[in-house]
Design an enzyme around this catalytic site. Structure first.
Site, PDB file in Angstrom:
ATOM      1  N   SER A 253      20.652  28.075 -71.247  1.00 31.38           N
ATOM      2  CA  SER A 253      19.973  29.426 -71.849  1.00 31.38           C
ATOM      3  C   SER A 253      19.711  30.486 -72.194  1.00 31.38           C
ATOM      4  O   SER A 253      20.784  31.933 -72.872  1.00 31.38           O
ATOM      5  CB  SER A 253      18.899  29.068 -73.162  1.00 31.38           C
ATOM      6  OG  SER A 253      18.717  27.923 -72.735  1.00 31.38           O
TER       7      SER A 253
ATOM      8  N   ARG B   2      -1.996   3.191 -61.715  1.00 28.64           N
ATOM      9  CA  ARG B   2      -2.781   3.100 -60.332  1.00 28.64           C
ATOM     10  C   ARG B   2      -4.173   1.452 -60.325  1.00 28.64           C
ATOM     11  O   ARG B   2      -3.805   1.223 -59.578  1.00 28.64           O
ATOM     12  CB  ARG B   2      -3.865   3.843 -59.980  1.00 28.64           C
ATOM     13  CG  ARG B   2      -4.379   3.688 -58.488  1.00 28.64           C
ATOM     14  CD  ARG B   2      -5.199   5.765 -58.463  1.00 28.64           C
ATOM     15  NE  ARG B   2      -4.229   5.931 -58.018  1.00 28.64           N
ATOM     16  CZ  ARG B   2      -3.941   6.475 -57.053  1.00 28.64           C
ATOM     17  NH1 ARG B   2      -3.591   5.746 -56.199  1.00 28.64           N
ATOM     18  NH2 ARG B   2      -2.970   7.839 -56.852  1.00 28.64           N
TER      19      ARG B   2
ATOM     20  N   LYS C 170      -4.699  -0.937 -47.504  1.00 29.44           N
ATOM     21  CA  LYS C 170      -4.667  -0.581 -48.582  1.00 29.44           C
ATOM     22  C   LYS C 170      -4.560  -1.668 -49.649  1.00 29.44           C
ATOM     23  O   LYS C 170      -3.384  -2.234 -49.107  1.00 29.44           O
ATOM     24  CB  LYS C 170      -3.422   0.842 -48.455  1.00 29.44           C
ATOM     25  CG  LYS C 170      -4.060   2.317 -47.960  1.00 29.44           C
ATOM     26  CD  LYS C 170      -3.071   3.048 -48.258  1.00 29.44           C
ATOM     27  CE  LYS C 170      -2.085   3.472 -49.344  1.00 29.44           C
ATOM     28  NZ  LYS C 170      -3.695   4.149 -50.345  1.00 29.44           N
TER      29      LYS C 170
ATOM     30  N   GLY D  44      16.693  21.412 -73.538  1.00 30.27           N
ATOM     31  CA  GLY D  44      15.403  20.633 -73.411  1.00 30.27           C
ATOM     32  C   GLY D  44      14.312  21.603 -73.750  1.00 30.27           C
ATOM     33  O   GLY D  44      13.396  22.902 -73.593  1.00 30.27           O
TER      34      GLY D  44
ATOM     35  N   ARG E  42      15.888  17.051 -63.430  1.00 32.13           N
ATOM     36  CA  ARG E  42      17.531  17.269 -63.068  1.00 32.13           C
ATOM     37  C   ARG E  42      16.981  17.051 -60.846  1.00 32.13           C
ATOM     38  O   ARG E  42      16.589  15.994 -60.522  1.00 32.13           O
ATOM     39  CB  ARG E  42      18.058  18.647 -63.104  1.00 32.13           C
ATOM     40  CG  ARG E  42      18.066  18.121 -64.756  1.00 32.13           C
ATOM     41  CD  ARG E  42      18.640  19.709 -65.222  1.00 32.13           C
ATOM     42  NE  ARG E  42      18.151  21.032 -64.760  1.00 32.13           N
ATOM     43  CZ  ARG E  42      18.607  21.865 -65.859  1.00 32.13           C
ATOM     44  NH1 ARG E  42      20.111  21.995 -66.326  1.00 32.13           N
ATOM     45  NH2 ARG E  42      17.956  23.256 -65.608  1.00 32.13           N
TER      46      ARG E  42
ATOM     47  N   VAL F 169       6.626  36.022 -82.415  1.00 28.11           N
ATOM     48  CA  VAL F 169       6.074  36.179 -84.419  1.00 28.11           C
ATOM     49  C   VAL F 169       5.582  37.439 -84.941  1.00 28.11           C
ATOM     50  O   VAL F 169       5.712  38.946 -84.971  1.00 28.11           O
ATOM     51  CB  VAL F 169       6.421  35.195 -84.794  1.00 28.11           C
ATOM     52  CG1 VAL F 169       6.019  35.490 -86.594  1.00 28.11           C
ATOM     53  CG2 VAL F 169       7.263  34.409 -85.069  1.00 28.11           C
TER      54      VAL F 169
ATOM     55  N   ASP G 182      17.990  27.384 -67.459  1.00 28.03           N
ATOM     56  CA  ASP G 182      19.340  28.052 -66.631  1.00 28.03           C
ATOM     57  C   ASP G 182      20.408  27.639 -68.471  1.00 28.03           C
ATOM     58  O   ASP G 182      21.629  29.523 -67.891  1.00 28.03           O
ATOM     59  CB  ASP G 182      19.574  27.249 -65.492  1.00 28.03           C
ATOM     60  CG  ASP G 182      20.879  27.774 -65.001  1.00 28.03           C
ATOM     61  OD1 ASP G 182      20.835  29.269 -64.525  1.00 28.03           O
ATOM     62  OD2 ASP G 182      22.255  27.298 -65.769  1.00 28.03           O
TER      63      ASP G 182
ATOM     64  N   ASP H 115      12.749  24.903 -63.034  1.00 28.89           N
ATOM     65  CA  ASP H 115      14.014  25.174 -61.773  1.00 28.89           C
ATOM     66  C   ASP H 115      14.346  26.539 -62.005  1.00 28.89           C
ATOM     67  O   ASP H 115      14.981  26.433 -61.312  1.00 28.89           O
ATOM     68  CB  ASP H 115      14.999  24.119 -61.584  1.00 28.89           C
ATOM     69  CG  ASP H 115      15.281  23.696 -63.666  1.00 28.89           C
ATOM     70  OD1 ASP H 115      14.856  24.364 -63.489  1.00 28.89           O
ATOM     71  OD2 ASP H 115      15.962  23.361 -63.288  1.00 28.89           O
TER      72      ASP H 115
ATOM     73  N   THR I 232      10.755  25.460 -69.688  1.00 30.95           N
ATOM     74  CA  THR I 232      11.371  24.147 -69.467  1.00 30.95           C
ATOM     75  C   THR I 232      10.708  22.764 -68.135  1.00 30.95           C
ATOM     76  O   THR I 232       9.865  24.218 -67.323  1.00 30.95           O
ATOM     77  CB  THR I 232      12.907  24.036 -67.905  1.00 30.95           C
ATOM     78  OG1 THR I 232      13.087  23.393 -67.935  1.00 30.95           O
ATOM     79  CG2 THR I 232      12.934  25.167 -67.380  1.00 30.95           C
TER      80      THR I 232
ATOM     81  N   GLN J 198       7.710  12.378 -70.515  1.00 29.75           N
ATOM     82  CA  GLN J 198       6.839  14.348 -70.068  1.00 29.75           C
ATOM     83  C   GLN J 198       7.157  15.496 -70.817  1.00 29.75           C
ATOM     84  O   GLN J 198       6.941  16.589 -70.440  1.00 29.75           O
ATOM     85  CB  GLN J 198       8.211  14.150 -68.586  1.00 29.75           C
ATOM     86  CG  GLN J 198       7.487  12.768 -67.855  1.00 29.75           C
ATOM     87  CD  GLN J 198       8.362  12.387 -66.307  1.00 29.75           C
ATOM     88  OE1 GLN J 198       8.487  13.703 -65.533  1.00 29.75           O
ATOM     89  NE2 GLN J 198       9.173  12.151 -66.539  1.00 29.75           N
TER      90      GLN J 198
ATOM     91  N   ARG K  36       7.475  -2.312 -58.957  1.00 32.86           N
ATOM     92  CA  ARG K  36       7.771  -2.315 -59.343  1.00 32.86           C
ATOM     93  C   ARG K  36       8.087  -0.881 -59.951  1.00 32.86           C
ATOM     94  O   ARG K  36       7.788   0.420 -59.135  1.00 32.86           O
ATOM     95  CB  ARG K  36       6.811  -2.190 -60.396  1.00 32.86           C
ATOM     96  CG  ARG K  36       5.803  -3.925 -60.551  1.00 32.86           C
ATOM     97  CD  ARG K  36       7.015  -4.950 -61.108  1.00 32.86           C
ATOM     98  NE  ARG K  36       6.099  -6.427 -61.378  1.00 32.86           N
ATOM     99  CZ  ARG K  36       6.750  -7.432 -60.672  1.00 32.86           C
ATOM    100  NH1 ARG K  36       7.070  -6.718 -59.169  1.00 32.86           N
ATOM    101  NH2 ARG K  36       6.145  -8.672 -60.747  1.00 32.86           N
TER     102      ARG K  36
ATOM    103  N   ARG L  66      22.199  20.789 -78.023  1.00 32.48           N
ATOM    104  CA  ARG L  66      23.570  21.730 -77.711  1.00 32.48           C
ATOM    105  C   ARG L  66      24.773  22.852 -77.843  1.00 32.48           C
ATOM    106  O   ARG L  66      24.767  22.298 -79.749  1.00 32.48           O
ATOM    107  CB  ARG L  66      24.024  20.599 -76.507  1.00 32.48           C
ATOM    108  CG  ARG L  66      23.250  19.725 -75.599  1.00 32.48           C
ATOM    109  CD  ARG L  66      22.390  20.588 -74.818  1.00 32.48           C
ATOM    110  NE  ARG L  66      20.894  19.805 -74.040  1.00 32.48           N
ATOM    111  CZ  ARG L  66      20.096  19.903 -73.279  1.00 32.48           C
ATOM    112  NH1 ARG L  66      20.571  21.596 -72.381  1.00 32.48           N
ATOM    113  NH2 ARG L  66      19.448  19.394 -72.500  1.00 32.48           N
ATOM    114  N   SER L  67      25.393  23.176 -77.982  1.00 35.48           N
ATOM    115  CA  SER L  67      26.704  23.711 -78.294  1.00 35.48           C
ATOM    116  C   SER L  67      27.940  24.228 -77.235  1.00 35.48           C
ATOM    117  O   SER L  67      27.830  25.403 -76.502  1.00 35.48           O
ATOM    118  CB  SER L  67      26.217  24.502 -79.079  1.00 35.48           C
ATOM    119  OG  SER L  67      27.670  25.441 -79.909  1.00 35.48           O
TER     120      SER L  67
ATOM    121  N   ASP M  82      11.037  21.823 -66.007  1.00 36.07           N
ATOM    122  CA  ASP M  82      11.389  21.028 -65.131  1.00 36.07           C
ATOM    123  C   ASP M  82      11.370  22.390 -63.300  1.00 36.07           C
ATOM    124  O   ASP M  82      11.081  22.044 -62.820  1.00 36.07           O
ATOM    125  CB  ASP M  82      13.849  21.007 -64.295  1.00 36.07           C
ATOM    126  CG  ASP M  82      14.519  19.909 -65.588  1.00 36.07           C
ATOM    127  OD1 ASP M  82      12.956  19.005 -65.585  1.00 36.07           O
ATOM    128  OD2 ASP M  82      15.089  19.801 -66.511  1.00 36.07           O
TER     129      ASP M  82
END
Length: 319
Positions: A105, A154, A213, A11, A171, A24, A103, A129, A125, A251, A243, A72-73, A127
């Site tokens: 990659s 809000r 509230k 991603g 994820r 580079v 991960d 993670d 990434t 994102q 909702r 992807r491959s 994420d």
């Protein structure tokens, strides 16, 4: 070492271009040629190579996505695919490879290293993670994107006195949800690392409404449940208008924050330094404000923990 390659895989994440730029320019500064491999490992198999120059990475530090594209491959994961990739690398005369991604990659990078191709991984990434690094490239930008969206949501939530559930990416990790939830003052943060009950969520919502509230903001990590199902159950149990908004790939895009640009630049420069010093099969991380180097194999056997202190603080602040 006279020639290296760089690719982005998995991603896309804001800041990848800043990392490419740093690789580079650091390489050229040291008299090393750089080839960009377009479309990740798929491009490596298709010999989709392009020689990079100082000008080719001009005016990209502020751009989201990746100028080298990504894909992807499945073929690359096979033994034949790996051998083909190594042959293509050798035929082009590439003596080292910088892999920017997550991960999956890094697993590809580790396999190439086993086959004699010096590799260095840079965590990219949203994420966040990847273990052994506090931050991965793109995470800070993604969190700020969520916060900006919730700021707007809000206004409507207050005007209509509604409960809003905002599903964010990640994820199976809740890092984006946790950090953005704290930053935007969400009443509830639901992450896959922590069990929860709908009744508990509803009790918290009703407690807030009883003390005046006008709305409730719930940040839900995608790995913690289906936002529409959660929203329906909350509506049934509380009777309140609910909702659901799924931010999705919003994102991943956008201009990277200053933090992501600086982090990517430092990691890109370090990757070149490591390759030129004969280092391979490593990932560059950012821990407690410093660059650290970790064996790629260690990453695959570990999980990145949630920030428990921040999670507990979020609960305290949301009373």
């Amino acid at each position: 070492m006279k020639r290296i390659g760089v690719l982005t895989s998995g991603g896309d994440a804001p800041g990848m271009n800043a990392a490419i730029r740093a690789v580079v320019r650091s390489a050229i500064y040291n008299g090393v040629e750089v080839y960009g491999i377009r479309r990740g490992y798929a491009g490596l198999l298709a010999r989709d190579f392009v020689e990079m120059s100082l000008g080719s990475v001009g005016d990209i530090i502020h751009r989201g996505g990746t100028i080298l594209r990504t894909a992807r491959s499945e073929e690359f994961k096979t033994k034949e695919g790996m051998e083909k990739a190594v042959n293509n690398i050798k035929q082009l005369g590439i003596e080292g490879l910088v892999v920017i991604g997550g991960d999956g990659s890094f697993r590809g990078a580790a396999e190439l290293a086993k086959r004699g191709v010096p590799t260095i991984g840079i965590p990219g990434t949203i994420d966040n993670d990847i273990p052994f690094t506090d931050y991965s490239i793109g995470f800070d930008t993604a969190v700020n994107t969520v916060v900006e969206a919730v700021n707007k949501i809000r206004d409507t939530a207050t005007s209509h006195e509604r409960t809003f559930i905002i599903e964010v990416m990640g994820r199976e990790s809740g890092h984006i949800a946790l950090y953005s939830g704290v930053a935007c003052g969400a009443e509830t943060i639901l992450v896959p690392e922590k069990p929860y009950t709908i009744k508990g969520v509803c009790d918290k919502i009703m407690s807030g409404y009883k003390r005046g509230k006008l709305h409730s903001i719930i940040i839900l990590a995608e790995g913690a449940g289906n936002a529409f199902e959660v929203g329906q159950k909350i509506k049934e149990m509380t009777g309140l208008e609910t909702r659901v908004i799924v931010l999705g790939h919003l994102q991943r895009g956008g201009t990277p924050t200053a933090f992501d640009r600086i982090l990517a630049s430092q990691m890109g420069g370090k990757a070149v330094e490591l390759l030129l010093n004969g280092v391979s099969d490593k990932m560059i991380g950012w821990v407690k404000g410093e660059l650290v180097v970790t064996d790629l194999e260690k990453i695959f056997s570990a999980q990145k923990p949630l920030n428990e202190e921040l999670y507990n603080l979020a609960s305290v602040l949301a009373i």
